[in-house]
Design a protein around this motif. Structure first.
Motif, PDB file in Angstrom:
ATOM      1  N   PRO A  27       5.109  15.820  28.918  1.00  0.00           N
ATOM      2  CA  PRO A  27       6.486  15.312  28.940  1.00  0.00           C
ATOM      3  C   PRO A  27       7.483  16.399  29.311  1.00  0.00           C
ATOM      4  N   GLU A  28       8.468  16.016  30.121  1.00  0.00           N
ATOM      5  CA  GLU A  28       9.497  16.951  30.567  1.00  0.00           C
ATOM      6  C   GLU A  28      10.861  16.321  30.382  1.00  0.00           C
ATOM      7  N   LEU A  29      11.837  17.142  30.008  1.00  0.00           N
ATOM      8  CA  LEU A  29      13.172  16.637  29.709  1.00  0.00           C
ATOM      9  C   LEU A  29      14.022  16.503  30.971  1.00  0.00           C
ATOM     10  N   ALA A  30      15.188  15.906  30.782  1.00  0.00           N
ATOM     11  CA  ALA A  30      16.100  15.569  31.877  1.00  0.00           C
ATOM     12  C   ALA A  30      16.361  16.753  32.803  1.00  0.00           C
ATOM     13  N   PHE A  31      16.261  16.497  34.107  1.00  0.00           N
ATOM     14  CA  PHE A  31      16.517  17.441  35.181  1.00  0.00           C
ATOM     15  C   PHE A  31      15.500  18.579  35.257  1.00  0.00           C
ATOM     16  N   HIS A  32      14.430  18.505  34.456  1.00  0.00           N
ATOM     17  CA  HIS A  32      13.385  19.531  34.484  1.00  0.00           C
ATOM     18  C   HIS A  32      12.005  18.917  34.699  1.00  0.00           C
ATOM     19  N   GLU A  33      11.946  17.760  35.362  1.00  0.00           N
ATOM     20  CA  GLU A  33      10.702  16.997  35.466  1.00  0.00           C
ATOM     21  C   GLU A  33       9.883  17.411  36.687  1.00  0.00           C
ATOM     22  N   THR A  34       9.689  18.718  36.862  1.00  0.00           N
ATOM     23  CA  THR A  34       9.068  19.216  38.090  1.00  0.00           C
ATOM     24  C   THR A  34       7.613  18.779  38.225  1.00  0.00           C
ATOM     25  N   ARG A  35       6.828  18.909  37.160  1.00  0.00           N
ATOM     26  CA  ARG A  35       5.428  18.500  37.233  1.00  0.00           C
ATOM     27  C   ARG A  35       5.313  16.992  37.427  1.00  0.00           C
ATOM     28  N   SER A  36       6.171  16.246  36.745  1.00  0.00           N
ATOM     29  CA  SER A  36       6.126  14.788  36.854  1.00  0.00           C
ATOM     30  C   SER A  36       6.458  14.333  38.274  1.00  0.00           C
ATOM     31  N   VAL A  37       7.417  14.981  38.906  1.00  0.00           N
ATOM     32  CA  VAL A  37       7.772  14.646  40.287  1.00  0.00           C
ATOM     33  C   VAL A  37       6.583  14.913  41.206  1.00  0.00           C
ATOM     34  N   ALA A  38       5.945  16.065  41.055  1.00  0.00           N
ATOM     35  CA  ALA A  38       4.797  16.393  41.903  1.00  0.00           C
ATOM     36  C   ALA A  38       3.686  15.367  41.738  1.00  0.00           C
ATOM     37  N   LYS A  39       3.445  14.953  40.506  1.00  0.00           N
ATOM     38  CA  LYS A  39       2.403  13.959  40.251  1.00  0.00           C
ATOM     39  C   LYS A  39       2.762  12.612  40.869  1.00  0.00           C
ATOM     40  N   THR A  40       4.022  12.229  40.766  1.00  0.00           N
ATOM     41  CA  THR A  40       4.464  10.939  41.291  1.00  0.00           C
ATOM     42  C   THR A  40       4.414  10.911  42.814  1.00  0.00           C
ATOM     43  N   LEU A  41       4.745  12.021  43.447  1.00  0.00           N
ATOM     44  CA  LEU A  41       4.775  12.078  44.903  1.00  0.00           C
ATOM     45  C   LEU A  41       3.383  12.141  45.528  1.00  0.00           C
ATOM     46  N   ALA A  42       2.411  12.679  44.820  1.00  0.00           N
ATOM     47  CA  ALA A  42       1.092  12.917  45.420  1.00  0.00           C
ATOM     48  C   ALA A  42       0.472  11.677  46.058  1.00  0.00           C
ATOM     49  N   PRO A  43       0.363  10.548  45.350  1.00  0.00           N
ATOM     50  CA  PRO A  43      -0.258   9.378  45.991  1.00  0.00           C
ATOM     51  C   PRO A  43       0.571   8.802  47.128  1.00  0.00           C
TER      52      PRO A  43
END
Length: 391
Positions: A27-43
């Motif tokens: 889990p990552e907090l507001a405006f710091h969701e760097t890992r989550s963005v990378a995971k979402t973009l991959a597929p």
């Protein structure tokens, strides 16, 4: 067309569930969701989506596009978490279902005459990422904006409240609490007076008005008169007009704390104000048809108004662009959002089903609207009008 979209989602089902679990695990907090963005973009990147990241001067906002049709379908992905209790609002499910819906729509983009846009929207819990993206033009050519949010029950026309996110800082004067208390001006006492006034105000709030908050800081040591203290408060109301009225009345309570203690105070808005959800009736009609056709049993329409969702920056989007923000139900064992137990429920088999069903329902809704002559023309006309107004 729905068969092709369903097949694309089904083929990616294991990957979508894994995505929801991976985001949940970190889990990552507001405006710091760097890992989550990378995971979402991959597929999306792997399947040929054109990626723009970052966008709107926000490091964790993105746009992923596929197709070239004149009807632009925006699918909103959220991925921020809550402090300490992680994904207790299920944003891991929102991100995965958004990706799934986009994959389904990409499979039929040409035949439906649509452009698919996944909008990566950070900081929904605190910060208003969608509001900032809306103001900075990311939504300018979107004809319809769709997303699903997990909850304990299926709700089609989910309702939310307008919200103001406030910091109230009191400035007093430090002094020795025993040797020279008369030389001090107690900012902590200002907080106490303000909270008492707010508590008394609650009896006289209008329908749907709410206020709740915490003491952000109240002093540093018992033997020092606090020279500074802070309240962190949310004000909510059924609509923006009611919120303005609540703000006026609450501001008097905040001022009372300062007046009573000889302190000064300042009220700051910490994030853009969220407006209430105003979902598009045509999109609601289509989504309800699809979710019922999938065997889900949503809350009856006459009961929806009694179940406010809280507040969301998707409200600001739906006040400008035709959109929906339904709730996709999962078995949370009696837990509700923003409880640790709900966070745990967001990686169960029921949650995994919500990811796939949510993606499928969104994709089918967009396809139904895109192939309905009346609704397609209506949304295209409104999109053109809005772009002309922006120019």
């Amino acid at each position: 067309m729905t068969a092709a979209a369903d097949a694309a989602i089904g083929a990616a089902a294991a990957e979508l569930v894994a995505l929801a679990h991976d985001i949940h695990a970190e889990p990552e907090l507001a405006f710091h969701e760097t890992r989550s963005v990378a995971k979402t973009l991959a597929p999306l990147r792997e399947r040929g989506f054109e990626i723009a990241a970052p966008v709107a001067d926000l490091d964790t906002a993105f746009v992923a596009s596929y197709g070239s049709g004149d009807l632009v379908v925006g699918i909103c992905a959220e991925y921020d978490a809550l402090p300490e209790i992680g994904h207790a609002c299920g944003h891991n499910i929102i991100a995965a279902s958004a990706v799934g819906a986009a994959l389904g729509l990409a499979a039929v983009a040409d035949v439906c005459g649509i452009t698919v846009r996944v909008l990566g929207t950070p900081a929904e819990e605190s910060g208003g990422g969608k509001v900032l993206m809306l103001e900075r033009g990311v939504f300018d050519d979107i004809a319809m904006a769709l997303m699903v949010h997990p909850g304990p029950a299926d709700i089609v026309a989910a309702r939310s409240l307008a919200l103001a996110d406030l910091s109230i800082v009191y400035h007093g004067r430090e002094a020795h609490a025993s040797a020279a208390p008369d030389q001090g001006r107690n900012a902590g006492d200002a907080v106490t007076v303000a909270q008492v006034a707010l508590g008394l105000l609650r009896q006289h709030l209008g329908p749907g008005q709410q206020l709740h908050g915490i003491v952000g800081s109240g002093g540093v040591a018992p033997n020092i008169v606090p020279g500074q203290a802070e309240l962190l408060y949310y004000l909510r109301a059924v609509d923006s007009v009611s919120l303005d009225e609540l703000m006026r009345r609450a501001s008097a309570c905040f001022e009372a704390g300062a007046l009573a203690t000889g302190c000064t105070h300042e009220i700051r808005t910490l994030a853009p104000t969220y407006t209430e959800l105003t979902p598009d009736p045509g999109l609601l009609w289509a989504y309800r048809e699809q979710i019922v056709g999938m065997g889900r049993v949503p809350l009856a329409p006459e009961l929806e108004a009694a179940r406010p969702l809280g507040s969301t920056d998707m409200g600001n989007v739906t006040n400008v662009i035709p959109g929906i923000h339904p709730v996709i139900g999962l078995d949370a064992g009696g837990a509700v959002t923003h409880q640790p137990e709900f966070a745990a429920a967001c990686v169960t088999p029921s949650a995994d089903l919500a990811v796939i069903d949510g993606a499928t329902a969104l994709a089918r809704t967009a396809i139904q609207i895109a192939n309905d002559q009346f609704h397609r023309a209506r949304l295209l006309e409104r999109s053109v009008q809005r772009q002309e107004e922006i120019r």
